[in-house]
Design a protein around this motif. Structure first.
Motif, PDB file in Angstrom:
ATOM      1  N   ARG A   1      -4.047   6.528   3.403  1.00 39.61           N
ATOM      2  CA  ARG A   1      -4.901   5.355   4.199  1.00 39.61           C
ATOM      3  C   ARG A   1      -5.544   4.361   3.192  1.00 39.61           C
ATOM      4  O   ARG A   1      -5.359   3.280   3.613  1.00 39.61           O
ATOM      5  N   GLY A   2      -6.408   4.750   2.297  1.00 41.72           N
ATOM      6  CA  GLY A   2      -6.996   3.759   1.445  1.00 41.72           C
ATOM      7  C   GLY A   2      -5.881   2.775   0.841  1.00 41.72           C
ATOM      8  O   GLY A   2      -6.481   1.729   0.458  1.00 41.72           O
ATOM      9  N   GLU A   3      -4.697   3.219   0.310  1.00 47.01           N
ATOM     10  CA  GLU A   3      -3.862   2.310  -0.253  1.00 47.01           C
ATOM     11  C   GLU A   3      -3.309   1.314   0.612  1.00 47.01           C
ATOM     12  O   GLU A   3      -3.111   0.228   0.489  1.00 47.01           O
ATOM     13  N   LEU A   4      -2.966   1.714   2.055  1.00 46.19           N
ATOM     14  CA  LEU A   4      -2.460   0.953   2.914  1.00 46.19           C
ATOM     15  C   LEU A   4      -3.841  -0.323   3.329  1.00 46.19           C
ATOM     16  O   LEU A   4      -3.434  -1.315   3.325  1.00 46.19           O
ATOM     17  N   GLU A   5      -5.026   0.405   3.161  1.00 47.65           N
ATOM     18  CA  GLU A   5      -5.960  -0.474   3.603  1.00 47.65           C
ATOM     19  C   GLU A   5      -6.196  -1.835   2.475  1.00 47.65           C
ATOM     20  O   GLU A   5      -6.314  -2.745   2.636  1.00 47.65           O
ATOM     21  N   ALA A   6      -6.247  -1.406   1.442  1.00 47.86           N
ATOM     22  CA  ALA A   6      -6.204  -2.084   0.240  1.00 47.86           C
ATOM     23  C   ALA A   6      -5.053  -3.306   0.294  1.00 47.86           C
ATOM     24  O   ALA A   6      -5.281  -4.406  -0.117  1.00 47.86           O
ATOM     25  N   LEU A   7      -3.739  -2.594   0.427  1.00 41.88           N
ATOM     26  CA  LEU A   7      -2.631  -3.725   0.552  1.00 41.88           C
ATOM     27  C   LEU A   7      -2.693  -4.540   1.477  1.00 41.88           C
ATOM     28  O   LEU A   7      -2.360  -5.734   1.492  1.00 41.88           O
ATOM     29  N   GLU A   8      -2.899  -4.277   2.886  1.00 42.24           N
ATOM     30  CA  GLU A   8      -3.411  -5.067   3.863  1.00 42.24           C
ATOM     31  C   GLU A   8      -4.383  -6.251   3.359  1.00 42.24           C
ATOM     32  O   GLU A   8      -4.300  -7.306   3.579  1.00 42.24           O
TER      33      GLU A   8
ATOM     34  N   SER B   1       4.314   6.908   2.695  1.00 42.21           N
ATOM     35  CA  SER B   1       4.053   7.408   1.091  1.00 42.21           C
ATOM     36  C   SER B   1       2.765   6.917   0.818  1.00 42.21           C
ATOM     37  O   SER B   1       2.237   7.165  -0.566  1.00 42.21           O
ATOM     38  N   LEU B   2       2.211   6.061   1.371  1.00 42.04           N
ATOM     39  CA  LEU B   2       0.830   5.307   0.873  1.00 42.04           C
ATOM     40  C   LEU B   2      -0.030   6.235   1.836  1.00 42.04           C
ATOM     41  O   LEU B   2      -0.202   6.359   2.905  1.00 42.04           O
TER      42      LEU B   2
ATOM     43  N   HIS C   1       7.288   1.942  11.536  1.00 41.69           N
ATOM     44  CA  HIS C   1       6.070   1.504  10.386  1.00 41.69           C
ATOM     45  C   HIS C   1       5.389   2.770   9.990  1.00 41.69           C
ATOM     46  O   HIS C   1       5.295   2.773   8.595  1.00 41.69           O
ATOM     47  N   ARG C   2       5.499   3.589  10.665  1.00 40.70           N
ATOM     48  CA  ARG C   2       5.037   5.189  10.259  1.00 40.70           C
ATOM     49  C   ARG C   2       5.670   5.533   9.040  1.00 40.70           C
ATOM     50  O   ARG C   2       5.291   5.838   7.879  1.00 40.70           O
TER      51      ARG C   2
END
Length: 150
Positions: free
Chosen positions: A129-136, A126-127, A120-121
């Protein structure tokens, strides 16, 4: 190219999500296959590891699966044959079959924790942290609202 309508944006987003899902599934499938499992079987082991020590009913396992499958019993049959879980009828309600993770199943799912996390890492490196949070957040919203059936 002009500004897309919300309908076209929704369609394109759906297609991008399908492509991303397919790309992400490949790595997991290879990892699980190397350990004699499918993604669904790994999910069953994780559910059982986190479940009640007295076991979980087949229906409960089916409801908690990330990916819905039509025949949970068949999957459990194979996993029991492989020594990854045990099943027995409930003493309280003989209609209910309780499923428990075996010692071998527990060792296997524990052994896979770090390789799955590493996968998963790598998948999401390529994302930001903020992008991951928004995607989630967006995906959780989609999952909770469901889609209208036609």
């Amino acid at each position: 190219m002009g500004v897309r309508s919300k309908d076209l944006l929704a369609r394109d987003t759906f297609l991008a999500l399908c492509r991303a899902h397919e790309a992400l599934q490949v790595g997991g499938a290879e990892l699980f296959k190397a350990h004699g499992l499918t993604a669904v079987q790994f999910n069953v082991l994780r559910i059982l590891r986190g479940g009640d020590r007295d076991g979980l009913a087949c229906q409960t396992i089916g409801e908690r699966l990330v990916t819905r499958v039509p025949d949970v019993t068949r999957i459990l049959d194979r996993m029991e044959r492989d020594g990854l879980l045990t099943r027995e009828r409930s003493a309280v309600d003989r209609r209910v079959v309780l499923v428990r993770i075996s010692d071998a199943g527990l060792r296997l799912v524990d052994q896979l924790d770090e390789p799955v996390m590493a996968l998963h890492r790598a998948q999401f490196q390529s994302l930001a942290r903020g992008e991951l949070e928004a995607l989630e957040s967006a995906l959780l919203t989609l999952a909770s609202t469901g889609a209208p059936r036609t």
